[in-house]
Design a protein around this motif. Structure first.
Motif, PDB file in Angstrom:
ATOM      1  N   LEU A 147       0.818  -1.209   0.000  1.00  0.00           N
ATOM      2  CA  LEU A 147       0.000   0.000   0.000  1.00  0.00           C
ATOM      3  C   LEU A 147       0.857   1.266   0.000  1.00  0.00           C
ATOM      4  O   LEU A 147       0.503   2.254  -0.637  1.00  0.00           O
ATOM      5  N   LYS A 148       1.963   1.220   0.713  1.00  0.00           N
ATOM      6  CA  LYS A 148       2.792   2.417   0.815  1.00  0.00           C
ATOM      7  C   LYS A 148       3.251   2.857  -0.572  1.00  0.00           C
ATOM      8  O   LYS A 148       3.149   4.030  -0.928  1.00  0.00           O
ATOM      9  N   ASP A 149       3.730   1.912  -1.371  1.00  0.00           N
ATOM     10  CA  ASP A 149       4.184   2.246  -2.712  1.00  0.00           C
ATOM     11  C   ASP A 149       3.034   2.756  -3.565  1.00  0.00           C
ATOM     12  O   ASP A 149       3.172   3.715  -4.320  1.00  0.00           O
ATOM     13  N   ILE A 150       1.857   2.136  -3.420  1.00  0.00           N
ATOM     14  CA  ILE A 150       0.685   2.537  -4.203  1.00  0.00           C
ATOM     15  C   ILE A 150       0.260   3.951  -3.832  1.00  0.00           C
ATOM     16  O   ILE A 150      -0.016   4.790  -4.690  1.00  0.00           O
ATOM     17  N   PHE A 151       0.204   4.225  -2.529  1.00  0.00           N
ATOM     18  CA  PHE A 151      -0.205   5.546  -2.079  1.00  0.00           C
ATOM     19  C   PHE A 151       0.809   6.622  -2.485  1.00  0.00           C
ATOM     20  O   PHE A 151       0.444   7.687  -2.959  1.00  0.00           O
ATOM     21  N   LEU A 152       2.099   6.331  -2.279  1.00  0.00           N
ATOM     22  CA  LEU A 152       3.112   7.336  -2.547  1.00  0.00           C
ATOM     23  C   LEU A 152       3.205   7.667  -4.027  1.00  0.00           C
ATOM     24  O   LEU A 152       3.526   8.783  -4.406  1.00  0.00           O
ATOM     25  N   ASN A 153       2.917   6.703  -4.887  1.00  0.00           N
ATOM     26  CA  ASN A 153       2.973   6.935  -6.325  1.00  0.00           C
ATOM     27  C   ASN A 153       1.614   7.279  -6.906  1.00  0.00           C
ATOM     28  O   ASN A 153       1.462   7.419  -8.112  1.00  0.00           O
ATOM     29  N   SER A 211      -3.755   4.215  -9.281  1.00  0.00           N
ATOM     30  CA  SER A 211      -5.147   3.808  -9.155  1.00  0.00           C
ATOM     31  C   SER A 211      -5.188   2.297  -9.376  1.00  0.00           C
ATOM     32  O   SER A 211      -4.941   1.824 -10.486  1.00  0.00           O
ATOM     33  N   SER A 212      -5.454   1.559  -8.320  1.00  0.00           N
ATOM     34  CA  SER A 212      -5.377   0.103  -8.374  1.00  0.00           C
ATOM     35  C   SER A 212      -6.683  -0.520  -7.912  1.00  0.00           C
ATOM     36  O   SER A 212      -7.506   0.125  -7.261  1.00  0.00           O
ATOM     37  N   LYS A 213      -6.842  -1.795  -8.261  1.00  0.00           N
ATOM     38  CA  LYS A 213      -8.075  -2.495  -7.941  1.00  0.00           C
ATOM     39  C   LYS A 213      -7.755  -3.945  -7.609  1.00  0.00           C
ATOM     40  O   LYS A 213      -6.886  -4.560  -8.220  1.00  0.00           O
ATOM     41  N   ILE A 241     -12.214  -3.632  -4.376  1.00  0.00           N
ATOM     42  CA  ILE A 241     -11.622  -2.500  -3.660  1.00  0.00           C
ATOM     43  C   ILE A 241     -10.781  -1.698  -4.635  1.00  0.00           C
ATOM     44  O   ILE A 241      -9.864  -2.245  -5.260  1.00  0.00           O
ATOM     45  N   LEU A 242     -11.098  -0.426  -4.782  1.00  0.00           N
ATOM     46  CA  LEU A 242     -10.337   0.471  -5.649  1.00  0.00           C
ATOM     47  C   LEU A 242      -9.507   1.399  -4.775  1.00  0.00           C
ATOM     48  O   LEU A 242     -10.023   2.002  -3.829  1.00  0.00           O
ATOM     49  N   ILE A 243      -8.222   1.492  -5.089  1.00  0.00           N
ATOM     50  CA  ILE A 243      -7.307   2.360  -4.338  1.00  0.00           C
ATOM     51  C   ILE A 243      -7.047   3.614  -5.157  1.00  0.00           C
ATOM     52  O   ILE A 243      -6.759   3.545  -6.353  1.00  0.00           O
ATOM     53  N   ASN A 244      -7.145   4.769  -4.507  1.00  0.00           N
ATOM     54  CA  ASN A 244      -6.995   6.052  -5.187  1.00  0.00           C
ATOM     55  C   ASN A 244      -7.869   6.122  -6.430  1.00  0.00           C
ATOM     56  O   ASN A 244      -7.390   6.420  -7.532  1.00  0.00           O
ATOM     57  N   PRO A 245      -9.154   5.815  -6.296  1.00  0.00           N
ATOM     58  CA  PRO A 245     -10.022   5.851  -7.479  1.00  0.00           C
ATOM     59  C   PRO A 245     -10.168   7.258  -8.010  1.00  0.00           C
ATOM     60  O   PRO A 245     -10.056   8.235  -7.273  1.00  0.00           O
ATOM     61  N   VAL A 246     -10.385   7.378  -9.307  1.00  0.00           N
ATOM     62  CA  VAL A 246     -10.582   8.684  -9.929  1.00  0.00           C
ATOM     63  C   VAL A 246     -12.038   9.079  -9.728  1.00  0.00           C
ATOM     64  O   VAL A 246     -12.928   8.628 -10.431  1.00  0.00           O
ATOM     65  N   LEU A 247     -12.278   9.906  -8.727  1.00  0.00           N
ATOM     66  CA  LEU A 247     -13.629  10.344  -8.413  1.00  0.00           C
ATOM     67  C   LEU A 247     -13.658  11.864  -8.341  1.00  0.00           C
ATOM     68  O   LEU A 247     -12.648  12.499  -8.035  1.00  0.00           O
ATOM     69  N   HIS A 303      -3.954  -3.097 -13.308  1.00  0.00           N
ATOM     70  CA  HIS A 303      -5.192  -3.756 -12.895  1.00  0.00           C
ATOM     71  C   HIS A 303      -5.205  -4.037 -11.399  1.00  0.00           C
ATOM     72  O   HIS A 303      -6.239  -3.907 -10.738  1.00  0.00           O
ATOM     73  N   ASP A 304      -4.074  -4.435 -10.868  1.00  0.00           N
ATOM     74  CA  ASP A 304      -3.985  -4.831  -9.458  1.00  0.00           C
ATOM     75  C   ASP A 304      -2.683  -4.293  -8.886  1.00  0.00           C
ATOM     76  O   ASP A 304      -1.607  -4.794  -9.199  1.00  0.00           O
ATOM     77  N   GLY A 305      -2.803  -3.253  -8.064  1.00  0.00           N
ATOM     78  CA  GLY A 305      -1.614  -2.639  -7.495  1.00  0.00           C
ATOM     79  C   GLY A 305      -0.796  -3.562  -6.626  1.00  0.00           C
ATOM     80  O   GLY A 305       0.357  -3.269  -6.310  1.00  0.00           O
ATOM     81  N   PHE A 306      -1.365  -4.702  -6.239  1.00  0.00           N
ATOM     82  CA  PHE A 306      -0.641  -5.648  -5.401  1.00  0.00           C
ATOM     83  C   PHE A 306       0.113  -6.685  -6.226  1.00  0.00           C
ATOM     84  O   PHE A 306       0.798  -7.537  -5.678  1.00  0.00           O
ATOM     85  N   TYR A 307      -0.025  -6.616  -7.540  1.00  0.00           N
ATOM     86  CA  TYR A 307       0.669  -7.566  -8.409  1.00  0.00           C
ATOM     87  C   TYR A 307       2.157  -7.232  -8.449  1.00  0.00           C
ATOM     88  O   TYR A 307       2.557  -6.065  -8.552  1.00  0.00           O
ATOM     89  N   THR A 308       3.002  -8.255  -8.364  1.00  0.00           N
ATOM     90  CA  THR A 308       4.447  -8.093  -8.450  1.00  0.00           C
ATOM     91  C   THR A 308       4.913  -8.574  -9.818  1.00  0.00           C
ATOM     92  O   THR A 308       4.671  -9.736 -10.176  1.00  0.00           O
ATOM     93  N   PRO A 309       5.549  -7.723 -10.626  1.00  0.00           N
ATOM     94  CA  PRO A 309       5.990  -8.137 -11.963  1.00  0.00           C
ATOM     95  C   PRO A 309       6.846  -9.398 -11.916  1.00  0.00           C
ATOM     96  O   PRO A 309       7.664  -9.582 -11.010  1.00  0.00           O
ATOM     97  N   GLU A 310       6.663 -10.237 -12.924  1.00  0.00           N
ATOM     98  CA  GLU A 310       7.350 -11.525 -12.981  1.00  0.00           C
ATOM     99  C   GLU A 310       8.279 -11.574 -14.181  1.00  0.00           C
ATOM    100  O   GLU A 310       8.142 -10.805 -15.127  1.00  0.00           O
ATOM    101  N   LYS A 311       9.200 -12.514 -14.117  1.00  0.00           N
ATOM    102  CA  LYS A 311      10.030 -12.810 -15.275  1.00  0.00           C
ATOM    103  C   LYS A 311       9.340 -13.878 -16.114  1.00  0.00           C
ATOM    104  O   LYS A 311       8.492 -14.616 -15.632  1.00  0.00           O
TER     105      LYS A 311
END
Length: 579
Positions: free
Chosen positions: A178-184, A187-189, A236-242, A523-531
């Motif tokens: 969440l910290k990274d999502i909020f600081l940057n 808009s995640s879901k 759950i939408l984080i920092n939604p555009v409202l 799409h999902d701010g909690f997703y971690t990029p993969e190789k």
């Protein structure tokens, strides 16, 4: 070739004198003292120049070729009555930061020099670098303020002594990304059912304690106590555009927002306030009075008055001066609320009204802006203009009987201009087809991010209401731009395989893989990029009142696929396997 006109905010007085000398000494073979009149409520500079050509019988053009759409597609607000052509040309040059040129055949061009374009690019780069640094500093300090319990205002004292604060800290700890999502400010879901049981329990406790903590200020929150009863459809939408009710509070006191979105518009918006925000003490004082049993209507009214007074002080402190607003025309007093029976104006309507009621000549650039609220008071015209310049964040100067208005961030917003030909095409298709096809959305996603965020998000004509239940608009492009860009990057063989569910990660090049990973993060701010490994991507579609395209990403790290759904009005990308 002789040129005149330059940006007037740098050494403007000296430059202005030089401009007048150039025009008077000149140069152009035509008579620039001819008077012209024009009313533009958002017309392009191409249309403006064509209209001036008709009035003056001169050949006046915006841009030198079709490649100059960034000049001729700039929109304008121009209201002038019988002013010399040369004065209007100088005002247009100043406001739009463009240059007039004349060739040997007497054709007059409005152009953007390479020097001007490079200057705008440099200003944009500096702006975004500073914005990123300032925002991260503010948000970082806001995040740390939750842990720093040195309460120095009423809201902070109430927060730190509440169950809501304890549950808020548990919520932060349970969702480390969440910290990274909020600081940057991403808009995640994510879906409620994708959480583990501990995260579900913590999220519920956090949401319910938020309702309890804030229900005195907003009693309607209690209606959402049952938000978790039907969790199958909960997202759950984080920092939604409202749309923010008060953007100043949003900017200066809101740390982050979450939207718990259930079915049938059963939504809970959670606004996490920064305990050190500039409006926090006013809000906290209202909450304290309500907890003591004081009349809620009177307390909330007093809170709104205090916020307005504080905003007024902030505006006065950060005053945007309009120069030369002197003389009888500006001293005349008006009550525009009573004159027009209106309280809210958008930018172009407000200055069209000023021209109509007061006879003031105006040249301004036109970008989408929020509405301007005016009170039912009688004040000098200069005060109304000054307040409008503060509200719309424009610089102004009055000279040659013309008020010149230029957006403070014109060099950013001009990068968001989209060719009128494209916009008109999409608008027509939207209305004809009841929405946008996948092909339309993919083509829109090829615009740069500033164009998407400014033109597509704000242009009301690009949002089409089909019926009361469904709304097709450019949100799909704003929120799923990387998914659409990923689809646009696929060749015919890859499209065939993605329909057959056989497109593996190793069949994507590095650019395509990067787009896909960004789409999943989007799409999902909690997703971690993969190789790349044994991941598989497929594209499916569901036919109904709305045609859904689903990008399903199956990773070797999870048994459940991640699905990105794109809503369209009809099928455009054809399945190569079907004749």
């Amino acid at each position: 070739m002789i040129t005149f006109g330059t940006h007037y905010y740098n050494m403007k007085k000296i430059i202005f004198i030089l401009i007048l000398l150039l025009i008077s000494a000149f140069a152009f073979s035509q008579d620039l003292s001819k008077t012209v009149s024009i009313n533009s409520d958002g017309a392009t500079l191409k249309d403006v120049c064509e209209y001036l050509s008709m009035q003056t019988k001169m050949d006046i053009r915006a841009g030198k070729s079709e490649k100059d759409w960034q000049v001729y597609d700039r929109r304008s607000v121009i209201h002038v009555e019988k002013v010399p052509l040369k004065d209007l040309m100088v005002a247009i040059s100043n406001v739009f930061d463009l240059t007039w040129e004349s060739d040997e055949e007497g054709v007059i061009y409005l152009t953007a020099s390479e020097e001007q374009l490079n200057k705008e690019l440099k200003l944009r780069e500096e702006y975004f670098n500073n914005l990123k640094t300032d925002f991260e500093t503010k948000q970082q300090s806001g995040y740390e303020a939750f842990s720093n319990q040195s309460a120095n205002n009423t809201y902070a004292k109430l927060l730190y002594s509440s169950d809501y604060y304890k549950n808020l800290m548990d919520f932060f700890n349970a969702f480390p990304k969440l910290k990274d999502i909020f600081l940057n400010k991403k808009s995640s879901k994510f879906n409620y059912n994708s959480l583990n049981e501990n995260q579900k329990r913590i999220l519920q406790a956090f949401a319910l304690s938020y309702i309890d903590f804030n229900s005195k200020i907003n009693p309607s929150l209690k209606e959402q106590m049952g938000i978790f009863q039907n969790s199958d459809t909960l997202s759950i939408l984080i920092n939604p555009v409202l749309g923010a009710e008060d953007e100043d509070i949003e900017k200066d006191s809101v740390f982050a927002k979450l939207l718990l979105k259930g079915e049938r518009n059963n939504n809970l918006e959670i606004v996490i306030l920064n305990p050190q925000g500039i409006y926090s003490d006013i809000i906290g004082q209202a909450m304290l009075k309500l907890s003591r049993g004081e009349n809620s209507d009177e307390v909330k009214k007093k809170m709104q008055v205090d916020i307005l007074q504080f905003k007024a002080l902030m505006i006065e402190h950060n005053n945007t001066p309009c120069e030369n607003l002197t003389g009888p025309i500006f001293e005349e007093k008006y009550n525009f609320n009573a004159l027009t029976n209106r309280k809210s104006f958008d930018f172009k309507d407000f200055f069209a009204m000023i021209h109509d009621k007061c006879g003031l000549n105006i040249v301004a650039d036109y970008f989408y802006r929020d509405n301007f609220e005016i009170d039912n008071v009688t004040l000098p015209l200069s005060v109304f203009i000054q307040n409008a310049c503060n509200q719309y964040e424009v610089n102004g100067i009055y000279r040659n009987d013309i008020l010149e208005l230029q957006d403070k961030l014109y060099y950013v917003k001009v990068a968001g201009v989209v060719p009128t030909e494209w916009v008109d095409y999409w608008i027509v298709k939207g209305y004809e087809n009841g929405g946008y096809s996948l092909e339309d959305l993919i083509n829109m996603s090829k615009l740069n991010d500033i164009q998407i965020d400014m033109e597509l998000r704000n242009n009301p004509d690009m949002n089409v209401i089909v019926d009361k239940e469904f709304r097709f608009n450019t949100n799909e492009v704003q929120n799923k731009r990387y998914a659409l860009r990923f689809l646009s990057s696929l060749d015919d063989d890859q499209i065939k395989k993605i329909y057959e569910s056989k497109l593996s990660a190793f069949e994507l090049d590095d650019f395509q893989w990067d787009l896909l990973q960004k789409a999943l993060e989007e799409h999902d701010g909690f997703y971690t990029p993969e190789k790349k490994n044994s991941q598989v991507v497929k594209l499916t579609r569901e036919m109904g009142r709305v045609i859904e395209f689903n990008i399903e990403y199956t990773s070797d790290l999870s048994s459940e696929p991640i699905t990105i759904t794109i809503l369209t009005n009809k099928l455009i990308i054809k399945n190569p396997n079907k004749k």
